[in-house]
Write a protein that holds these residues in place. Structure first.
Motif, PDB file in Angstrom:
ATOM      1  N   TYR A 458      -6.813   8.114  -4.172  1.00  0.00           N
ATOM      2  CA  TYR A 458      -6.099   7.223  -3.255  1.00  0.00           C
ATOM      3  C   TYR A 458      -4.634   7.649  -3.108  1.00  0.00           C
ATOM      4  CZ  TYR A 458     -10.154   4.161  -3.256  1.00  0.00           C
ATOM      5  OH  TYR A 458     -11.422   3.666  -3.098  1.00  0.00           O
ATOM      6  N   SER A 459      -4.073   8.173  -4.174  1.00  0.00           N
ATOM      7  CA  SER A 459      -2.716   8.705  -4.088  1.00  0.00           C
ATOM      8  C   SER A 459      -2.666   9.882  -3.124  1.00  0.00           C
ATOM      9  CB  SER A 459      -2.237   9.126  -5.482  1.00  0.00           C
ATOM     10  OG  SER A 459      -1.014   9.827  -5.414  1.00  0.00           O
ATOM     11  N   ALA A 460      -3.694  10.735  -3.170  1.00  0.00           N
ATOM     12  CA  ALA A 460      -3.739  11.893  -2.276  1.00  0.00           C
ATOM     13  C   ALA A 460      -3.880  11.457  -0.821  1.00  0.00           C
ATOM     14  CB  ALA A 460      -4.890  12.810  -2.672  1.00  0.00           C
ATOM     15  N   VAL A 461      -4.665  10.404  -0.575  1.00  0.00           N
ATOM     16  CA  VAL A 461      -4.817   9.897   0.795  1.00  0.00           C
ATOM     17  C   VAL A 461      -3.483   9.321   1.290  1.00  0.00           C
ATOM     18  CG1 VAL A 461      -5.963   8.178   2.237  1.00  0.00           C
ATOM     19  CG2 VAL A 461      -7.280   9.453   0.533  1.00  0.00           C
ATOM     20  N   LEU A 462      -2.802   8.570   0.426  1.00  0.00           N
ATOM     21  CA  LEU A 462      -1.485   8.038   0.794  1.00  0.00           C
ATOM     22  C   LEU A 462      -0.506   9.169   1.073  1.00  0.00           C
ATOM     23  CD1 LEU A 462       0.575   5.778   1.128  1.00  0.00           C
ATOM     24  CD2 LEU A 462       0.862   5.757  -1.364  1.00  0.00           C
ATOM     25  N   THR A 463      -0.562  10.230   0.270  1.00  0.00           N
ATOM     26  CA  THR A 463       0.310  11.383   0.493  1.00  0.00           C
ATOM     27  C   THR A 463       0.023  12.028   1.839  1.00  0.00           C
ATOM     28  OG1 THR A 463       0.406  11.783  -1.892  1.00  0.00           O
ATOM     29  CG2 THR A 463       1.064  13.597  -0.450  1.00  0.00           C
ATOM     30  N   ALA A 464      -1.259  12.070   2.242  1.00  0.00           N
ATOM     31  CA  ALA A 464      -1.615  12.623   3.550  1.00  0.00           C
ATOM     32  C   ALA A 464      -0.967  11.810   4.669  1.00  0.00           C
ATOM     33  CB  ALA A 464      -3.131  12.642   3.707  1.00  0.00           C
ATOM     34  N   PHE A 465      -0.940  10.493   4.509  1.00  0.00           N
ATOM     35  CA  PHE A 465      -0.275   9.642   5.500  1.00  0.00           C
ATOM     36  C   PHE A 465       1.224   9.932   5.545  1.00  0.00           C
ATOM     37  CE2 PHE A 465       2.337   5.814   6.009  1.00  0.00           C
ATOM     38  CZ  PHE A 465       2.050   5.491   7.331  1.00  0.00           C
ATOM     39  N   LEU A 466       1.847  10.015   4.377  1.00  0.00           N
ATOM     40  CA  LEU A 466       3.280  10.292   4.326  1.00  0.00           C
ATOM     41  C   LEU A 466       3.598  11.647   4.948  1.00  0.00           C
ATOM     42  CD1 LEU A 466       4.083   9.088   0.677  1.00  0.00           C
ATOM     43  CD2 LEU A 466       4.421   7.834   2.818  1.00  0.00           C
ATOM     44  N   THR A 467       2.732  12.636   4.682  1.00  0.00           N
ATOM     45  CA  THR A 467       2.945  13.979   5.239  1.00  0.00           C
ATOM     46  C   THR A 467       2.964  13.940   6.755  1.00  0.00           C
ATOM     47  OG1 THR A 467       1.867  14.975   3.315  1.00  0.00           O
ATOM     48  CG2 THR A 467       2.069  16.337   5.289  1.00  0.00           C
TER      49      THR A 467
END
Length: 676
Positions: A458-467
């Motif tokens: 879920y952290s990786a998915v959130l990071t994808a959004f931030l990116t």
């Protein structure tokens, strides 16, 4: 036409030769033509790298071989008789010997074309960007030396040589980051990069000491009766690793190696040097961030996969560091106003993605991490060179608040930067989409087992959004809206010269096609690397090539959502945007992000100030105690001499009296001694 071993030598030799030529002749003779030897050498190395790639890809392992590898020993660098280590678990030579040995396997052959291709384009780009700089020849000499060091780093077959060239790329990065040394910020950034990397390299060196003590050798490959750390003998029977290194050593070795990777690849807590590296010339930023120095840590961890697989805790540490760094850097990038600094934190974040994939411990995760390294090199080089093009047109002003609407005066830069931004955001069908999908899929597979990987996913998915958000923000602020240029530029805003636009176009084309082109083939190729092929020997199934529709849908929706919100914030009604901005600035997270979570300040208090205090104390001890004792030793003879000097009066009668008194004192002493 060329033998495999000849290609292995020529690839690093050409950049080294070019660096030497430019270093000796550039200042006086080559001058504005100093780029010629370096560009030709890098292009030649790229061609030879592709030939080597073709050669290795056509090879098949024989029945006695795990994976595909070719080694070539040039000479013996060091040989010390009876200085080796022999353990009960493994037979080793009693001699300590380091050979200059090159290796070619799929992992090396994946890295070499990428490094040399990106470096060639960067060198061509620098012809326009660095034109007229008084250190033009020095820049190209450093670039040639940098590429030589990186190609050797991925080509050597020995941990000792790996460490040598690990340090060499660090020295070259110091020289290039601080290239404009007359600028205090650049000099400070170069020193910061060098010192922070020394912290990581200290741990890396300890890891190599433990490897030497455990295995009795530092060779990757088997040499005679000596079983290499990553040699065919051990890889054919991976269970033997657990017999050789057990207990805390099995955990200490990968963790110490990871400390080195954190320094070189700018992972938490040693990530603070990479954003400041933006003070160097923009071609340097592209070279460091895209294809060379920061990828060394990812390469090393992948190369040493058998060692990391010994303890699941080590793999979890790698994944947690990578996932946390990716999220942390993404949060910081949200509020930065320096275009290059946004891209720098983006690099830190994407490197975190790579380590997160490597930390899954699965073959699919390792391949995903390397695939993301491969695709990231193209679109991140494109973005940095695009930022350099903006700087070139804006008289080296890079604050996004001071310009906008540059699509009107820099159409080629705008178009190519848009392609790079979409690739970084993970929009289908560009390069970043395919590699990020593989990373998320590998983490998602591990999340099925529960535990920390659920949160990491879920952290990786959130990071994808931030990116997607901060990348779109950078594009919208720079190229969209009304045309605004700094007053220093006046009416001279312009597109960059062809020497700078050409690499942008080539990298944009690569950013479109490399993902979909190598989505499966790259993975099938690099799993034939011996240190990865051993996982198949150990029983893991091969790569399963199926498209992850659910993961792709989630990542696409998240990326599109990030871009849409960025468009609303930076292209919408200014009154609403200003109101929302004031609200966001009132949230503490905004201030934390803008101030980079105060890591520099915290490190200054925890490390810089105590070290300065220790240095001041050491100065006082050296100045007054050590120097005082030394000065005292020098003062005593002078004092004695001053006393004796008064006796030398030149009066003969005085000398006679002194002799009589001395003789009387001597006789009296003898009488007392005899009576006693």
């Amino acid at each position: 036409m060329f033998e495999t071993k000849s290609l292995m030598v020529l690839i690093p030799a050409l950049p080294l030769a070019a660096a030497i030529i430019v270093g000796l002749l550039g200042r006086r003779w080559l001058k504005e033509y100093s780029h010629v030897p370096v560009v030709l050498a890098l292009a030649g190395s790229c061609v030879f790298s592709l030939l080597l790639l073709k050669d290795i890809s056509n090879r098949e392992p024989d029945a006695k071989q795990v994976g595909v590898e070719v080694t070539h020993t040039l000479w013996t660098w060091a040989a010390i008789p009876a200085a080796g280590v022999t353990t009960p678990q493994i037979k080793a030579t009693p001699n300590f010997q380091i050979d200059i040995t090159l290796r070619a396997d799929p992992l090396t052959c994946m890295m070499l074309p990428m490094v040399t291709f990106i470096a060639t384009l960067v060198a061509i780009y620098a012809m326009g960007y660095m034109h007229g700089d008084p250190g033009y020849w020095r820049f190209y000499a450093y670039v040639g030396l940098f590429v030589f060091s990186m190609t050797m780093l991925v080509s050597v077959s020995n941990f000792a040589l790996l460490y040598v060239f690990w340090e060499a790329v660090g020295v070259c990065s110091y020289l290039l980051i601080g290239f404009w040394f007359e600028k205090p910020e650049a000099a400070a950034a170069g020193k910061k990069a060098f010192l922070v990397n020394r912290v990581g390299d200290f741990g890396f060196a300890f890891g190599l000491f433990l490897i030497w003590v455990s295995f009795g050798t530092l060779n990757f490959h088997d040499a005679g009766d000596v079983q290499g750390v990553l040699g065919q003998t051990l890889l054919a029977n991976p269970a033997r690793y657990a017999e050789i290194i057990t207990g805390s050593v099995a955990l200490a070795i990968p963790l110490l190696l990871m400390v080195g990777a954190c320094g070189k690849s700018a992972q938490f807590p040693l990530h603070v040097w990479l954003p400041d590296a933006m003070e160097g010339p923009t071609p340097v930023s592209a070279l460091i961030h895209a294809a060379t120095m920061v990828t060394a840590g990812v390469y090393m961890v992948t190369r040493c996969s058998p060692l990391f697989m010994l303890d699941p805790r080590a793999q979890l540490v790698v994944a947690c560091i990578g996932g946390f760094t990716a999220l942390l850097a993404g949060l910081i990038a949200l509020t930065q106003t320096d275009l290059k600094r946004v891209l720098a934190y983006s690099t830190v974040s994407q490197l975190g993605y790579m380590f997160l994939a490597l930390g899954t411990g699965s073959l699919a995760g390792i391949v995903a991490g390397m695939f993301h390294l491969f695709t990231h090199a193209f679109f991140k080089a494109l973005l940095f060179l695009g930022a350099g093009s903006v700087m070139h047109g804006m008289h080296h002003i890079i604050d996004m608040r001071r310009f906008s609407g540059l699509r009107r005066v820099m159409p080629w830069t705008c178009l190519t930067f848009l392609i790079g931004s979409l690739a970084l955001a993970g929009i289908v069908p560009l390069a970043g989409f395919w590699s990020k999908d593989q990373v998320l899929a590998a983490v998602h597979d591990r999340a099925h087992d529960g535990g920390p990987f659920v949160y990491l996913y879920y952290s990786a998915v959130l990071t994808a959004f931030l990116t997607a958000f901060y990348t779109a923000r950078a594009f919208f602020m720079t190229f969209m809206g009304p045309l605004v240029v700094p007053h220093e530029v006046g009416d001279h805003a312009h597109e960059s010269p062809p020497a700078m636009v050409f690499p942008l176009v080539v990298l944009a084309i690569c950013s479109i096609f490399v993902g979909i082109t190598f989505d499966h083939s790259l993975g099938d190729f690099i799993v034939r690397t011996p240190s990865l092929a051993c996982t198949l020997v150990a029983g893991e199934h091969g790569l399963e090539h199926h498209f992850h529709w659910d993961i792709a849908a989630i990542s696409t929706v998240v990326a599109v959502l990030g871009i849409a919100i960025a468009a609303y914030f930076y292209l919408g009604d200014r009154r609403q945007i200003n109101a929302l901005t004031r609200i966001m600035q009132g949230v503490r997270l905004y201030g934390l992000s803008n101030r980079k979570f105060f890591f520099d300040e915290i490190y200054h208090v925890l490390f810089v100030l105590p070290l300065k205090g220790l240095a001041a104390l050491s100065y006082l001890i050296d100045r007054w105690l050590v120097d005082g004792l030394v000065n005292l030793c020098g003062w005593i003879p002078r004092a004695v001499g001053a006393v004796l000097r008064n006796i030398q009066t030149g009066v003969v009668q005085f000398y006679a009296l002194a002799m009589v008194l001395g003789l009387a004192l001597l006789i009296g002493t003898l009488l007392v001694w005899k009576v006693g």
